[in-house]
Design a protein around this motif. Structure first.
Motif, PDB file in Angstrom:
ATOM      1  N   HIS A   1      36.149 101.056  50.166  1.00  0.00           N
ATOM      2  CA  HIS A   1      37.282 101.841  50.653  1.00  0.00           C
ATOM      3  C   HIS A   1      37.596 101.451  52.088  1.00  0.00           C
ATOM      4  O   HIS A   1      36.687 101.295  52.900  1.00  0.00           O
ATOM      5  CB  HIS A   1      36.944 103.337  50.621  1.00  0.00           C
ATOM      6  CG  HIS A   1      36.499 103.789  49.279  1.00  0.00           C
ATOM      7  ND1 HIS A   1      37.330 104.434  48.414  1.00  0.00           N
ATOM      8  CD2 HIS A   1      35.308 103.647  48.641  1.00  0.00           C
ATOM      9  CE1 HIS A   1      36.679 104.681  47.296  1.00  0.00           C
ATOM     10  NE2 HIS A   1      35.444 104.207  47.412  1.00  0.00           N
ATOM     11  N   THR A   2      38.867 101.303  52.381  1.00  0.00           N
ATOM     12  CA  THR A   2      39.315 101.059  53.748  1.00  0.00           C
ATOM     13  C   THR A   2      39.984 102.321  54.255  1.00  0.00           C
ATOM     14  O   THR A   2      40.778 102.932  53.541  1.00  0.00           O
ATOM     15  CB  THR A   2      40.314  99.890  53.806  1.00  0.00           C
ATOM     16  OG1 THR A   2      39.646  98.707  53.387  1.00  0.00           O
ATOM     17  CG2 THR A   2      40.850  99.683  55.200  1.00  0.00           C
ATOM     18  N   PHE A   3      39.670 102.717  55.468  1.00  0.00           N
ATOM     19  CA  PHE A   3      40.296 103.892  56.060  1.00  0.00           C
ATOM     20  C   PHE A   3      41.668 103.498  56.592  1.00  0.00           C
ATOM     21  O   PHE A   3      41.804 102.519  57.334  1.00  0.00           O
ATOM     22  CB  PHE A   3      39.429 104.444  57.194  1.00  0.00           C
ATOM     23  CG  PHE A   3      38.098 104.945  56.719  1.00  0.00           C
ATOM     24  CD1 PHE A   3      38.011 106.048  55.886  1.00  0.00           C
ATOM     25  CD2 PHE A   3      36.929 104.303  57.104  1.00  0.00           C
ATOM     26  CE1 PHE A   3      36.790 106.515  55.442  1.00  0.00           C
ATOM     27  CE2 PHE A   3      35.702 104.766  56.664  1.00  0.00           C
ATOM     28  CZ  PHE A   3      35.626 105.874  55.832  1.00  0.00           C
TER      29      PHE A   3
ATOM     30  N   ARG B   1      35.542 100.500  56.978  1.00  0.00           N
ATOM     31  CA  ARG B   1      35.273 100.415  55.532  1.00  0.00           C
ATOM     32  C   ARG B   1      33.962 101.062  55.170  1.00  0.00           C
ATOM     33  O   ARG B   1      33.024 101.065  55.963  1.00  0.00           O
ATOM     34  CB  ARG B   1      35.157  98.943  55.112  1.00  0.00           C
ATOM     35  CG  ARG B   1      36.409  98.358  54.685  1.00  0.00           C
ATOM     36  CD  ARG B   1      36.201  96.982  54.124  1.00  0.00           C
ATOM     37  NE  ARG B   1      37.549  96.519  53.871  1.00  0.00           N
ATOM     38  CZ  ARG B   1      37.887  95.549  53.092  1.00  0.00           C
ATOM     39  NH1 ARG B   1      36.961  94.840  52.491  1.00  0.00           N
ATOM     40  NH2 ARG B   1      39.130  95.231  52.903  1.00  0.00           N
TER      41      ARG B   1
ATOM     42  N   ILE C   1      43.583 110.709  57.611  1.00  0.00           N
ATOM     43  CA  ILE C   1      42.771 109.566  57.186  1.00  0.00           C
ATOM     44  C   ILE C   1      42.762 109.504  55.662  1.00  0.00           C
ATOM     45  O   ILE C   1      42.410 110.492  55.004  1.00  0.00           O
ATOM     46  CB  ILE C   1      41.314 109.689  57.680  1.00  0.00           C
ATOM     47  CG1 ILE C   1      41.258 109.930  59.185  1.00  0.00           C
ATOM     48  CG2 ILE C   1      40.513 108.447  57.297  1.00  0.00           C
ATOM     49  CD1 ILE C   1      39.911 110.428  59.672  1.00  0.00           C
ATOM     50  N   TRP C   2      43.134 108.372  55.126  1.00  0.00           N
ATOM     51  CA  TRP C   2      43.033 108.129  53.694  1.00  0.00           C
ATOM     52  C   TRP C   2      41.946 107.089  53.478  1.00  0.00           C
ATOM     53  O   TRP C   2      41.657 106.283  54.370  1.00  0.00           O
ATOM     54  CB  TRP C   2      44.341 107.616  53.135  1.00  0.00           C
ATOM     55  CG  TRP C   2      45.480 108.600  53.173  1.00  0.00           C
ATOM     56  CD1 TRP C   2      45.435 109.933  53.499  1.00  0.00           C
ATOM     57  CD2 TRP C   2      46.841 108.314  52.878  1.00  0.00           C
ATOM     58  NE1 TRP C   2      46.676 110.482  53.415  1.00  0.00           N
ATOM     59  CE2 TRP C   2      47.573 109.514  53.038  1.00  0.00           C
ATOM     60  CE3 TRP C   2      47.525 107.172  52.499  1.00  0.00           C
ATOM     61  CZ2 TRP C   2      48.932 109.593  52.818  1.00  0.00           C
ATOM     62  CZ3 TRP C   2      48.889 107.251  52.285  1.00  0.00           C
ATOM     63  CH2 TRP C   2      49.576 108.459  52.444  1.00  0.00           C
ATOM     64  N   ALA C   3      41.362 107.083  52.290  1.00  0.00           N
ATOM     65  CA  ALA C   3      40.287 106.125  51.984  1.00  0.00           C
ATOM     66  C   ALA C   3      40.525 105.510  50.606  1.00  0.00           C
ATOM     67  O   ALA C   3      39.764 105.744  49.667  1.00  0.00           O
ATOM     68  CB  ALA C   3      38.924 106.807  52.059  1.00  0.00           C
TER      69      ALA C   3
ATOM     70  N   MET D   1      37.349 104.099  62.606  1.00  0.00           N
ATOM     71  CA  MET D   1      36.770 105.432  62.623  1.00  0.00           C
ATOM     72  C   MET D   1      36.202 105.826  63.983  1.00  0.00           C
ATOM     73  O   MET D   1      35.977 107.007  64.231  1.00  0.00           O
ATOM     74  CB  MET D   1      35.714 105.562  61.526  1.00  0.00           C
ATOM     75  CG  MET D   1      36.309 105.521  60.129  1.00  0.00           C
ATOM     76  SD  MET D   1      37.654 106.709  59.861  1.00  0.00           S
ATOM     77  CE  MET D   1      36.758 108.245  59.959  1.00  0.00           C
TER      78      MET D   1
ATOM     79  N   TYR E   1      37.591 115.192  50.613  1.00  0.00           N
ATOM     80  CA  TYR E   1      38.717 114.260  50.713  1.00  0.00           C
ATOM     81  C   TYR E   1      39.945 114.948  51.289  1.00  0.00           C
ATOM     82  O   TYR E   1      40.671 114.376  52.095  1.00  0.00           O
ATOM     83  CB  TYR E   1      39.043 113.696  49.320  1.00  0.00           C
ATOM     84  CG  TYR E   1      38.484 112.335  49.049  1.00  0.00           C
ATOM     85  CD1 TYR E   1      37.339 111.865  49.654  1.00  0.00           C
ATOM     86  CD2 TYR E   1      39.130 111.499  48.148  1.00  0.00           C
ATOM     87  CE1 TYR E   1      36.829 110.614  49.369  1.00  0.00           C
ATOM     88  CE2 TYR E   1      38.630 110.246  47.854  1.00  0.00           C
ATOM     89  CZ  TYR E   1      37.488 109.809  48.468  1.00  0.00           C
ATOM     90  OH  TYR E   1      37.000 108.569  48.188  1.00  0.00           O
TER      91      TYR E   1
ATOM     92  N   PHE F   1      39.715 115.038  54.984  1.00  0.00           N
ATOM     93  CA  PHE F   1      40.021 113.718  55.531  1.00  0.00           C
ATOM     94  C   PHE F   1      41.533 113.556  55.659  1.00  0.00           C
ATOM     95  O   PHE F   1      42.042 113.124  56.698  1.00  0.00           O
ATOM     96  CB  PHE F   1      39.489 112.612  54.605  1.00  0.00           C
ATOM     97  CG  PHE F   1      38.199 112.002  55.057  1.00  0.00           C
ATOM     98  CD1 PHE F   1      38.167 110.781  55.689  1.00  0.00           C
ATOM     99  CD2 PHE F   1      36.995 112.650  54.815  1.00  0.00           C
ATOM    100  CE1 PHE F   1      36.976 110.212  56.094  1.00  0.00           C
ATOM    101  CE2 PHE F   1      35.805 112.092  55.207  1.00  0.00           C
ATOM    102  CZ  PHE F   1      35.783 110.873  55.855  1.00  0.00           C
TER     103      PHE F   1
END
Length: 139
Positions: A109-111, A88, A54-56, A121, A46, A49
């Motif tokens: 989860h949505t990026f 997602r 990028i967050w999720a 993505m 994570y 990321f």
């Protein structure tokens, strides 16, 4: 199923309620531990990321309690990929005690970017291909 994560967690006293069972609010934390291991094992950590912008975040979560776990029980948290779109992912979880299913659930989860804008993505070709391998390989 080649892409899964299994971790073992011991129930701590603080995670139990007055009746001596794991409180329902703890299962999302257990599932997060499984998800963190799953990402590190099969995709990227994570933190990596986030370094890439990028967050999720979780946008939807389910949890069904089927039995009880108590203080000092050992639980196995199993995390598997379920589905993916361009922006997602969906994961499924099981918490088991000696092969008995205690709880199950899912998370979507949505990026997004640090500015909280949806990230497709495909903007990250290598990472997108890795996600496709993991999530489509689970079908």
């Amino acid at each position: 199923m080649p892409f899964l994560s299994e971790i073992k967690l011991q129930v701590r006293y603080v995670e139990t309620d007055q009746m001596g069972v794991v409180h329902h609010s703890v299962y999302p934390v257990y599932f997060e531990a499984g998800r963190t291991d799953f990402f590190a094992r099969h995709i990227l950590s994570y933190s990596e990321f986030e370094r890439r912008g990028i967050w999720a975040p979780v946008v939807f979560f389910t949890c069904q309690l089927r039995s009880v776990a108590r203080y000092e029980d050992w639980l196995t948290i199993v995390t598997v990929p379920v589905g993916m779109t361009n922006a997602r992912i969906t994961l499924a979880y099981e918490a088991k005690k000696d092969h008995e299913l205690i709880a199950s659930g899912t998370s979507v989860h949505t990026f997004i970017s640090p500015e909280r804008k949806i990230v497709k993505m495909t903007r990250f070709p290598g990472l997108y291909e890795k996600l496709r391998e993991v999530f489509q390989g689970s079908s």
